[in-house]
Design a protein around this motif. Structure first.
Motif, PDB file in Angstrom:
ATOM      1  N   LEU A 134       0.835  -1.204   0.000  1.00 14.21           N
ATOM      2  CA  LEU A 134       0.000   0.000   0.000  1.00 14.21           C
ATOM      3  C   LEU A 134       0.866   1.248   0.000  1.00 14.21           C
ATOM      4  CD1 LEU A 134      -2.834  -0.942   2.538  1.00 14.21           C
ATOM      5  CD2 LEU A 134      -3.074  -0.624   0.072  1.00 14.21           C
ATOM      6  N   PHE A 135       1.877   1.267   0.843  1.00 15.88           N
ATOM      7  CA  PHE A 135       2.778   2.423   0.887  1.00 15.88           C
ATOM      8  C   PHE A 135       3.477   2.611  -0.456  1.00 15.88           C
ATOM      9  CE2 PHE A 135       2.831   1.568   5.606  1.00 15.88           C
ATOM     10  CZ  PHE A 135       2.154   2.734   5.946  1.00 15.88           C
ATOM     11  N   GLY A 136       3.775   1.504  -1.112  1.00 16.29           N
ATOM     12  CA  GLY A 136       4.435   1.578  -2.406  1.00 16.29           C
ATOM     13  C   GLY A 136       3.579   2.212  -3.482  1.00 16.29           C
ATOM     14  N   ARG A 137       2.259   2.176  -3.290  1.00 14.67           N
ATOM     15  CA  ARG A 137       1.348   2.745  -4.284  1.00 14.67           C
ATOM     16  C   ARG A 137       1.050   4.220  -4.041  1.00 14.67           C
ATOM     17  NH1 ARG A 137      -3.082  -2.188  -4.218  1.00 14.67           N
ATOM     18  NH2 ARG A 137      -1.602  -3.877  -4.587  1.00 14.67           N
ATOM     19  N   GLY A 138       1.417   4.714  -2.863  1.00 10.38           N
ATOM     20  CA  GLY A 138       1.263   6.147  -2.612  1.00 10.38           C
ATOM     21  C   GLY A 138      -0.050   6.522  -1.953  1.00 10.38           C
ATOM     22  N   VAL A 139      -0.131   7.801  -1.614  1.00  8.33           N
ATOM     23  CA  VAL A 139      -1.249   8.303  -0.819  1.00  8.33           C
ATOM     24  C   VAL A 139      -2.584   8.190  -1.550  1.00  8.33           C
ATOM     25  CG1 VAL A 139      -0.971  10.704  -1.575  1.00  8.33           C
ATOM     26  CG2 VAL A 139      -2.026  10.210   0.655  1.00  8.33           C
ATOM     27  N   ASN A 140      -2.602   8.382  -2.858  1.00  8.73           N
ATOM     28  CA  ASN A 140      -3.869   8.318  -3.597  1.00  8.73           C
ATOM     29  C   ASN A 140      -4.502   6.935  -3.502  1.00  8.73           C
ATOM     30  OD1 ASN A 140      -3.635  10.990  -4.331  1.00  8.73           O
ATOM     31  ND2 ASN A 140      -2.832  10.562  -6.387  1.00  8.73           N
ATOM     32  N   LYS A 141      -3.677   5.884  -3.657  1.00  9.29           N
ATOM     33  CA  LYS A 141      -4.194   4.518  -3.583  1.00  9.29           C
ATOM     34  C   LYS A 141      -4.673   4.202  -2.170  1.00  9.29           C
ATOM     35  CE  LYS A 141      -5.173   0.402  -4.960  1.00  9.29           C
ATOM     36  NZ  LYS A 141      -6.352   0.167  -5.838  1.00  9.29           N
ATOM     37  N   ILE A 142      -3.917   4.657  -1.174  1.00  9.00           N
ATOM     38  CA  ILE A 142      -4.321   4.393   0.213  1.00  9.00           C
ATOM     39  C   ILE A 142      -5.631   5.099   0.525  1.00  9.00           C
ATOM     40  CG2 ILE A 142      -3.679   4.690   2.641  1.00  9.00           C
ATOM     41  CD1 ILE A 142      -0.725   4.549   1.721  1.00  9.00           C
ATOM     42  N   ALA A 143      -5.750   6.358   0.106  1.00  7.89           N
ATOM     43  CA  ALA A 143      -6.986   7.108   0.328  1.00  7.89           C
ATOM     44  C   ALA A 143      -8.156   6.442  -0.383  1.00  7.89           C
ATOM     45  CB  ALA A 143      -6.815   8.549  -0.146  1.00  7.89           C
ATOM     46  N   GLN A 144      -7.902   5.920  -1.576  1.00  6.75           N
ATOM     47  CA  GLN A 144      -8.945   5.219  -2.324  1.00  6.75           C
ATOM     48  C   GLN A 144      -9.427   3.990  -1.547  1.00  6.75           C
ATOM     49  OE1 GLN A 144      -7.870   4.110  -6.368  1.00  6.75           O
ATOM     50  NE2 GLN A 144      -9.395   2.456  -6.374  1.00  6.75           N
ATOM     51  N   LYS A 145      -8.472   3.249  -0.954  1.00  8.37           N
ATOM     52  CA  LYS A 145      -8.833   2.064  -0.179  1.00  8.37           C
ATOM     53  C   LYS A 145      -9.679   2.443   1.030  1.00  8.37           C
ATOM     54  CE  LYS A 145      -8.087  -1.667  -0.171  1.00  8.37           C
ATOM     55  NZ  LYS A 145      -8.954  -2.780  -0.645  1.00  8.37           N
ATOM     56  N   VAL A 146      -9.352   3.556   1.677  1.00 10.94           N
ATOM     57  CA  VAL A 146     -10.151   4.015   2.814  1.00 10.94           C
ATOM     58  C   VAL A 146     -11.581   4.299   2.353  1.00 10.94           C
ATOM     59  CG1 VAL A 146     -10.467   5.868   4.508  1.00 10.94           C
ATOM     60  CG2 VAL A 146      -8.180   4.924   4.101  1.00 10.94           C
ATOM     61  N   GLY A 147     -11.703   4.958   1.214  1.00  7.56           N
ATOM     62  CA  GLY A 147     -13.033   5.243   0.667  1.00  7.56           C
ATOM     63  C   GLY A 147     -13.803   3.978   0.351  1.00  7.56           C
ATOM     64  N   GLU A 148     -13.136   3.003  -0.275  1.00  3.08           N
ATOM     65  CA  GLU A 148     -13.791   1.741  -0.621  1.00  3.08           C
ATOM     66  C   GLU A 148     -14.269   1.005   0.629  1.00  3.08           C
ATOM     67  OE1 GLU A 148     -10.858  -0.362  -2.821  1.00  3.08           O
ATOM     68  OE2 GLU A 148     -11.042   0.886  -4.624  1.00  3.08           O
ATOM     69  N   GLU A 149     -13.421   0.981   1.644  1.00  2.00           N
ATOM     70  CA  GLU A 149     -13.790   0.278   2.873  1.00  2.00           C
ATOM     71  C   GLU A 149     -14.936   0.995   3.576  1.00  2.00           C
ATOM     72  OE1 GLU A 149     -12.814  -2.576   3.401  1.00  2.00           O
ATOM     73  OE2 GLU A 149     -11.005  -2.727   2.187  1.00  2.00           O
ATOM     74  N   ALA A 150     -14.962   2.342   3.499  1.00  3.70           N
ATOM     75  CA  ALA A 150     -16.056   3.095   4.114  1.00  3.70           C
ATOM     76  C   ALA A 150     -17.387   2.771   3.444  1.00  3.70           C
ATOM     77  CB  ALA A 150     -15.766   4.594   4.033  1.00  3.70           C
ATOM     78  N   VAL A 151     -17.364   2.673   2.123  1.00 10.70           N
ATOM     79  CA  VAL A 151     -18.593   2.336   1.385  1.00 10.70           C
ATOM     80  C   VAL A 151     -19.056   0.930   1.754  1.00 10.70           C
ATOM     81  CG1 VAL A 151     -19.536   1.871  -0.910  1.00 10.70           C
ATOM     82  CG2 VAL A 151     -18.134   3.916  -0.529  1.00 10.70           C
ATOM     83  N   GLU A 152     -18.108  -0.014   1.832  1.00 11.75           N
ATOM     84  CA  GLU A 152     -18.471  -1.391   2.173  1.00 11.75           C
ATOM     85  C   GLU A 152     -19.036  -1.473   3.588  1.00 11.75           C
ATOM     86  OE1 GLU A 152     -15.107  -3.877   1.427  1.00 11.75           O
ATOM     87  OE2 GLU A 152     -15.000  -3.336  -0.696  1.00 11.75           O
ATOM     88  N   LEU A 153     -18.517  -0.639   4.491  1.00 11.38           N
ATOM     89  CA  LEU A 153     -19.047  -0.616   5.852  1.00 11.38           C
ATOM     90  C   LEU A 153     -20.485  -0.100   5.871  1.00 11.38           C
ATOM     91  CD1 LEU A 153     -18.527  -0.940   8.910  1.00 11.38           C
ATOM     92  CD2 LEU A 153     -17.780   1.446   8.922  1.00 11.38           C
ATOM     93  N   VAL A 154     -20.749   0.940   5.090  1.00 13.85           N
ATOM     94  CA  VAL A 154     -22.104   1.490   5.004  1.00 13.85           C
ATOM     95  C   VAL A 154     -23.074   0.444   4.466  1.00 13.85           C
ATOM     96  CG1 VAL A 154     -23.549   3.190   3.840  1.00 13.85           C
ATOM     97  CG2 VAL A 154     -21.347   3.881   4.794  1.00 13.85           C
ATOM     98  N   ILE A 155     -22.635  -0.313   3.467  1.00 11.64           N
ATOM     99  CA  ILE A 155     -23.488  -1.350   2.884  1.00 11.64           C
ATOM    100  C   ILE A 155     -23.814  -2.424   3.917  1.00 11.64           C
ATOM    101  CG2 ILE A 155     -23.555  -3.213   1.178  1.00 11.64           C
ATOM    102  CD1 ILE A 155     -21.866  -1.371  -0.660  1.00 11.64           C
ATOM    103  N   GLU A 156     -22.792  -2.855   4.662  1.00  3.51           N
ATOM    104  CA  GLU A 156     -23.014  -3.894   5.672  1.00  3.51           C
ATOM    105  C   GLU A 156     -23.878  -3.383   6.824  1.00  3.51           C
ATOM    106  OE1 GLU A 156     -22.573  -6.968   5.526  1.00  3.51           O
ATOM    107  OE2 GLU A 156     -21.377  -7.006   3.688  1.00  3.51           O
TER     108      GLU A 156
END
Length: 200
Positions: A134-156
Motif C-alpha cells: 500500500l505504501f508503495g502505491r502512494g497516498v492516492n491509492k491508500i486514500a482510495q482504499k479508505v473510501g472503498e472500505e467506508a462504502v463497504e461498511l455502510v453497505i453492511e
C-alpha cells in the motif's frame, strides 16, 4: 531494565503495580521480595510476598485467576516494579475485575501497537507485506482504499450480519491507520481534535 534495589526497604519488599497489558487498567498492588521476583520471572506468573501470611503467594493459586506476565519494568529509583500482565479472570478476591472496583475493558491500546507495526512496514518494506505494498502505491491509492472500505461498511450496516459489519469496520480502521502513517500523523493527533471538540 533498571536494577531493582530490594535493600532500600527494611523488610526487603518493593511495591509491584499490576497493569493489564492490553487495556492499561491498573489491576492491583502487591509486594515482592527478591524470591517472589525471581519466581515471577522464572514462571511468568505473578508471585507476591504476602505480608499477612508471611510467605510467597502466587496470585491465582486458589482461584486459578493467574496473572500471566507480559513485561516487567523498574522505575527510575529502582524501588518500584510495574508488571504488565494478562489476567486469567477477575483480579480482586471480591470477584471484581480490579481491586479498585473498575471494569477492566477496552482494547484501545492494541491500536497503538498496530500503529507501530504499520510504521515498521513502511520503514522496512517487504515484498510479502500487504501493508508495504500500500505504501508503495502512494497516498492516492491508500486514500482510495479508505473510501472503498467506508462504502463497504455502510453497505453492511444496512444488513443484520454483525460479523460482516465488524469485519468491514476492522478493514476501514486498518486502512485509516495506514493513511495516517502515510501522512506522518499519529492516532493521538486525531484524538486531540476529538478532545478539543468535546471540551467546547
Amino acid at each position: 531494565m533498571n536494577e531493582i534495589n530490594f535493600d532500600k526497604s527494611p523488610d526487603g519488599l518493593i511495591p509491584a503495580v499490576i497493569q493489564d497489558a492490553e487495556t492499561g487498567k491498573v489491576l492491583m498492588l502487591g509486594y515482592m521480595n527478591r524470591e517472589a521476583y525471581d519466581k515471577t520471572v522464572a514462571e511468568n506468573v505473578v508471585t507476591f510476598f504476602s505480608r499477612s501470611k508471611q510467605r510467597l503467594w502466587t496470585k491465582g493459586e486458589t482461584s486459578n485467576n493467574f496473572l500471566h506476565v507480559e513485561n516487567l519494568l523498574v522505575d527510575c529509583d529502582g524501588d518500584t516494579l510495574l508488571v504488565k500482565a494478562r489476567p486469567a479472570g477477575p483480579t480482586c478476591h471480591t470477584g471484581a475485575d480490579t481491586c479498585f472496583e473498575e471494569v477492566n475493558r477496552g482494547q484501545g491500546q492494541f491500536l497503538n501497537y498496530l500503529q507501530g507495526v504499520i510504521h515498521d512496514r513502511k520503514m522496512n518494506p517487504s515484498d510479502k507485506s500487504y501493508t508495504a505494498s500500500l505504501f508503495g502505491r502512494g497516498v492516492n491509492k491508500i486514500a482510495q482504499k479508505v473510501g472503498e472500505e467506508a462504502v463497504e461498511l455502510v453497505i453492511e450496516a444496512k444488513d443484520d450480519n454483525d460479523d460482516l459489519f465488524k469485519g468491514e469496520a476492522a478493514d476501514l480502521l486498518f486502512h485509516f491507520l495506514v493513511l495516517l502513517e502515510q501522512k506522518n500523523l499519529d492516532l493521538d493527533d486525531i484524538v486531540a481534535v476529538l478532545k478539543g471538540r468535546h471540551a467546547k
